[in-house]
Design a protein around this motif. Structure first.
Motif, PDB file in Angstrom:
ATOM      1  N   ALA A   3       0.840  -1.201   0.000  1.00  0.00           N
ATOM      2  CA  ALA A   3       0.000   0.000   0.000  1.00  0.00           C
ATOM      3  C   ALA A   3       0.876   1.254   0.000  1.00  0.00           C
ATOM      4  N   ALA A   4       1.937   1.245   0.825  1.00  0.00           N
ATOM      5  CA  ALA A   4       2.851   2.386   0.868  1.00  0.00           C
ATOM      6  C   ALA A   4       3.579   2.538  -0.467  1.00  0.00           C
ATOM      7  N   TYR A   5       3.906   1.401  -1.069  1.00  0.00           N
ATOM      8  CA  TYR A   5       4.574   1.420  -2.373  1.00  0.00           C
ATOM      9  C   TYR A   5       3.716   2.169  -3.384  1.00  0.00           C
ATOM     10  N   ARG A   6       2.404   1.840  -3.401  1.00  0.00           N
ATOM     11  CA  ARG A   6       1.477   2.480  -4.317  1.00  0.00           C
ATOM     12  C   ARG A   6       1.347   3.972  -4.011  1.00  0.00           C
ATOM     13  N   GLU A   7       1.234   4.302  -2.713  1.00  0.00           N
ATOM     14  CA  GLU A   7       1.116   5.711  -2.307  1.00  0.00           C
ATOM     15  C   GLU A   7       2.296   6.543  -2.765  1.00  0.00           C
ATOM     16  N   GLY A  54      15.379  -2.842   0.353  1.00  0.00           N
ATOM     17  CA  GLY A  54      14.668  -1.636   0.745  1.00  0.00           C
ATOM     18  C   GLY A  54      13.401  -1.346  -0.044  1.00  0.00           C
ATOM     19  N   ASP A  55      13.335  -1.856  -1.287  1.00  0.00           N
ATOM     20  CA  ASP A  55      12.166  -1.557  -2.127  1.00  0.00           C
ATOM     21  C   ASP A  55      12.008  -2.637  -3.198  1.00  0.00           C
ATOM     22  N   PRO A  56      11.730  -3.870  -2.771  1.00  0.00           N
ATOM     23  CA  PRO A  56      11.721  -4.989  -3.728  1.00  0.00           C
ATOM     24  C   PRO A  56      10.619  -4.901  -4.780  1.00  0.00           C
ATOM     25  N   PHE A  57       9.526  -4.182  -4.467  1.00  0.00           N
ATOM     26  CA  PHE A  57       8.438  -4.114  -5.450  1.00  0.00           C
ATOM     27  C   PHE A  57       8.859  -3.375  -6.724  1.00  0.00           C
ATOM     28  N   THR A  58       9.817  -2.469  -6.599  1.00  0.00           N
ATOM     29  CA  THR A  58      10.292  -1.766  -7.786  1.00  0.00           C
ATOM     30  C   THR A  58      10.890  -2.752  -8.789  1.00  0.00           C
ATOM     31  N   LEU A  59      11.670  -3.699  -8.285  1.00  0.00           N
ATOM     32  CA  LEU A  59      12.248  -4.719  -9.163  1.00  0.00           C
ATOM     33  C   LEU A  59      11.163  -5.617  -9.741  1.00  0.00           C
ATOM     34  N   LEU A  73      12.894 -10.412  -0.641  1.00  0.00           N
ATOM     35  CA  LEU A  73      12.351 -10.556  -1.991  1.00  0.00           C
ATOM     36  C   LEU A  73      11.316 -11.676  -2.039  1.00  0.00           C
ATOM     37  N   ARG A  74      11.577 -12.772  -1.345  1.00  0.00           N
ATOM     38  CA  ARG A  74      10.599 -13.867  -1.337  1.00  0.00           C
ATOM     39  C   ARG A  74       9.288 -13.408  -0.717  1.00  0.00           C
ATOM     40  N   ARG A  75       9.393 -12.633   0.375  1.00  0.00           N
ATOM     41  CA  ARG A  75       8.179 -12.147   1.017  1.00  0.00           C
ATOM     42  C   ARG A  75       7.444 -11.192   0.075  1.00  0.00           C
ATOM     43  N   ALA A  76       8.190 -10.333  -0.590  1.00  0.00           N
ATOM     44  CA  ALA A  76       7.565  -9.370  -1.509  1.00  0.00           C
ATOM     45  C   ALA A  76       6.867 -10.094  -2.665  1.00  0.00           C
ATOM     46  N   ILE A  77       7.483 -11.157  -3.167  1.00  0.00           N
ATOM     47  CA  ILE A  77       6.871 -11.910  -4.273  1.00  0.00           C
ATOM     48  C   ILE A  77       5.572 -12.561  -3.803  1.00  0.00           C
ATOM     49  N   ASP A  78       5.572 -13.117  -2.597  1.00  0.00           N
ATOM     50  CA  ASP A  78       4.340 -13.697  -2.049  1.00  0.00           C
ATOM     51  C   ASP A  78       3.226 -12.648  -1.986  1.00  0.00           C
ATOM     52  N   ILE A  79       3.586 -11.449  -1.505  1.00  0.00           N
ATOM     53  CA  ILE A  79       2.595 -10.375  -1.381  1.00  0.00           C
ATOM     54  C   ILE A  79       2.115  -9.931  -2.764  1.00  0.00           C
ATOM     55  N   ALA A  80       3.050  -9.860  -3.708  1.00  0.00           N
ATOM     56  CA  ALA A  80       2.684  -9.458  -5.075  1.00  0.00           C
ATOM     57  C   ALA A  80       1.698 -10.462  -5.680  1.00  0.00           C
ATOM     58  N   TYR A  81       1.931 -11.745  -5.440  1.00  0.00           N
ATOM     59  CA  TYR A  81       0.976 -12.767  -5.912  1.00  0.00           C
ATOM     60  C   TYR A  81      -0.385 -12.561  -5.249  1.00  0.00           C
ATOM     61  N   ALA A  82      -0.381 -12.342  -3.932  1.00  0.00           N
ATOM     62  CA  ALA A  82      -1.633 -12.218  -3.192  1.00  0.00           C
ATOM     63  C   ALA A  82      -2.463 -11.029  -3.682  1.00  0.00           C
TER      64      ALA A  82
END
Lengths: 164, 526
Positions: free
Chosen positions: B110-114, B188-193, B224-233
């Motif tokens: 959510a913060a990433y999107r904001e 620090g910001d895995p969603f960017t990748l 990164l693994r946690r971020a990928i799980d969240i991205a899938y969800a």
């Protein structure tokens, strides 16, 4: 293959043969991952994580499950530094010796560590080339945990509780 | 209300005790949030307290300081660095790829999107694949892994290739000493990748992706693994990326301690489960890459620049930088430097600004003797060359390379002869062994440098060393053997006295060297 007579000096003592329980566990790990694309490295990582090292007797099991030759598996195990073939020691020191840490005195720390634990069977001192902590060197890991500014004194302080 | 404090969870901060500080703050009743690092590594652990003015930073915090911090007793001394966003070291940078690193919690979507995240991917999904590639081509974005190959051309090759499956592979095998920008971005910001890779997949028709991440980076692997799980969800990854109908699956694969696997073809072999041996090119990976299929292989920083390129348009990115080096580069200051860390700036900034203004000279306080730019295969440069602008072409002309943007500072205790020997020794240790110039040349290189330093037939061995360097440069299969001569030759050129060689004699030898011995051609293949 164990029946081939040895020539030349005897090799370092190999770990005892793996037992049936280990073989079954390794087989289960490999079977679980066999459906991945390019499963060999993930399987070997899992074996090391679970059992501490890759035993010679794990090789035919993994080769069988992944439908590879033993030579393929041995070749991969030998290529990568991470896939150790002997049981790990109680404690592990891994010190960065790459340029950025050298610029901050890594060689002094490395020499002190290898000296201090030269005869130890409990502590293994290894080298690593870059832990990505290049502004705060010399860097290293102590039993896997990353530490910065590892002077010989700081290394001594952090490992005070270790035997040997 | 309990104060809200931010404590970095970045590995560099953790290596100097950030976890213990976070625990102590939580025990003292503060609300602790974990961000990435701002990149001012000499200040770590840098704890930030939320105030009406903004987040105020306190440097080098230890667990014992927690009481004083929460009581406000640290506000006056040198420990308080003021509002972190206004810190001159940060304010003078131009953060594009790193805009969210250190600001948000790394896996807070959510913060990433904001903070502007996903705008690039959303726009890309409304465009045709061709138009997405065109934006990347227009941006002038070049490969940040070191070779500087235009990303748009590579993507276009993959896009137009016919195949049943295509891949996007991110090279996060950041093995070069003095580089840590990939690690800090992922931590620090895995969603960017992830967003950048999803855009690459949409642009090229790829449906599967892998991040090849070093085993030396356990914190990055976890994040990164946690971020990928969240991205899938949340539907950012999976069968229909953001509801577009385009499928993209992403997985992390962990390296196993082989430096050579940072070379793209060797990385592909490793991903396939084999020894990480370099492949001969052609065929290029864009046509026959992972498992023989068309594959985009890009570095973390290349892919992480893509969301901004798509969000703001290629032209906006191309407006930054200099010459044919467009956009920003994430520079990393390491080694014996007073103020080490991450400096993201437009291309064209000089080495002097980076080393002296941002870096503040050496950590030891002694004069700077040299910097090595671009990792272990980059050149050693003395302060007399510090006016060089950071620009791929300007560096190549000077017999050096920008590489991945790592700058390692050495003080006057550095022995350039020993560093040259180390370059050859490291190459011998980490060579994949496939080609002879690298496998054998590196071992012979150590021996020849030893003889030069010992004064054994020095003149003849200098000629031999040059011959060996030329053979390695021209005859090696990849950049490892091809560029190992660069630190060796630059060390000899600028510091002949460290080899026991009078300057005049070194000049005579280095002047004979063919221009190609210092070019980056070996690393510039697609």
């Amino acid at each position: 293959m164990d029946d081939v007579p040895q020539r030349g000096p005897s090799p370092a003592p190999a770990p005892a043969p793996a037992d049936a329980a280990r073989a079954a566990a390794v087989r289960a790990l490999a079977e679980e991952m066999a459906g991945m694309r390019g499963p060999l490295l993930p399987v070997l990582h899992a074996v090391v994580a679970e059992h501490g090292y890759v035993h010679d007797d794990d090789v035919p099991v993994i080769a069988d499950v992944l439908n590879l030759s033993r030579a393929d598996v041995v070749g991969v195990v030998g290529f990568y530094h991470d896939f150790r073939r002997t049981p790990p020691t109680t404690h592990r020191v891994s010190l960065c010796r790459a340029e950025a840490c050298q610029a901050r005195g890594a060689e002094t720390t490395y020499a002190a560590a290898t000296d201090r634990w030269a005869a130890s069977t409990e502590v293994e001192v290894g080298e690593v080339f870059c832990l990505g902590n290049c502004a705060l060197g010399p860097s290293g890991t102590l039993d896997g945990a990353l530490h910065a500014r590892l002077t010989p004194e700081r290394l001594d302080a952090l490992t005070e509780g270790w035997r040997a | 209300m309990s104060p809200v404090v931010w404590v970095p969870c970045d590995a560099a901060a953790v290596s100097v005790g950030a976890d213990a500080v976070a625990d102590a703050l939580a025990a003292a009743g503060a609300t602790v949030r974990r961000n990435g690092s701002r990149g001012m590594l000499w200040l770590e652990p840098l704890v930030e307290v939320e105030t009406d003015r903004g987040r105020v930073g306190y440097a080098n915090l230890e667990p014992g300081d927690v009481g004083a911090l929460l009581a406000g007793d640290l506000d006056d001394g040198g420990r308080c660095v003021g509002v972190v966003d206004e810190h001159p070291w940060l304010a003078r940078q131009h953060r594009v790829s790193y805009t969210r690193v250190g600001v948000i919690e790394p896996t807070d979507l959510a913060a990433y999107r904001e903070h502007g995240g996903l705008a690039g991917l959303e726009r890309a999904l409304t465009l045709s694949a061709e138009d997405v590639v065109q934006e990347v081509t227009d941006s002038g974005l070049r490969g940040r892994g070191g070779a500087g190959f235009p990303a748009g051309i590579k993507w276009e090759t993959v896009r137009t290739a016919e195949a049943d499956v295509k891949f996007v592979c991110c090279n996060a095998d950041e093995g070069d000493s003095g580089t840590f920008a990939d690690r800090m971005l992922i931590e620090g910001d895995p969603f960017t990748l992830i967003e950048g890779m999803a855009i690459a997949a949409a642009a090229t028709g790829a449906t599967e992706g892998f991040v090849y991440l070093r085993s030396e980076y356990p914190h990055a692997i976890r994040t990164l693994r946690r971020a990928i799980d969240i991205a899938y969800a949340h539907g950012v990854l999976g069968a229909s990326v953001l509801g577009s109908g385009h499928a993209f699956d992403l997985d992390v694969r962990v390296g196993a301690g082989a430096y050579i696997c940072g070379e793209e073809t060797s990385m592909l072999d490793s991903l396939e489960g084999r020894r990480g041996e370099v492949r001969a090119k052609p065929p290029i990976p864009a046509l026959q890459g992972l498992f023989g299929k068309p594959t985009v292989v890009n570095n973390v920083l290349t892919l992480s620049a893509v969301p901004m390129v798509l969000a703001d348009g290629g032209a906006a990115y191309a407006a930054l930088g200099t010459g044919r080096s467009r956009g920003t580069q994430v520079f990393q200051l390491g080694g014996n430097v007073a103020q080490g860390g991450i400096v993201e700036a437009d291309f064209g900034i000089t080495l002097r600004e980076l080393v002296e203004d941002f870096g503040g000279g050496t950590a030891s306080g002694a004069p700077v003797k040299a910097v090595q730019v671009g990792g272990p295969l980059g050149a050693y440069l003395p302060p007399s060359r510090f006016d060089l602008p950071m620009d791929y072409e300007a560096f190549a002309e000077a017999g050096a390379m920008v590489g991945h943007g790592g700058i390692v500072v050495f003080d006057d205790t550095m022995d350039a002869g020993a560093m040259a020997r180390f370059a050859m020794e490291f190459c011998a240790k980490e060579s994949c062994g496939k080609c002879t110039p690298c496998r054998v040349g590196s071992t012979r290189g150590v021996e020849v440098i030893d003889r030069i330093r010992a004064g054994t037939q020095r003149e003849a061995n200098l000629v031999l060393l040059e011959d060996l360097c030329a053979t390695m440069t021209k005859g090696s299969l990849c950049a490892m053997g091809g560029l190992t001569p660069m630190p060796v030759r630059s060390a000899l050129e600028h510091f002949p006295e460290d080899f026991g060689v009078p300057a005049a004699q070194a000049d005579a030898v280095t002047d004979d060297m063919p221009e190609s011995a210092t070019s980056t051609d070996g690393g510039a293949r697609p």
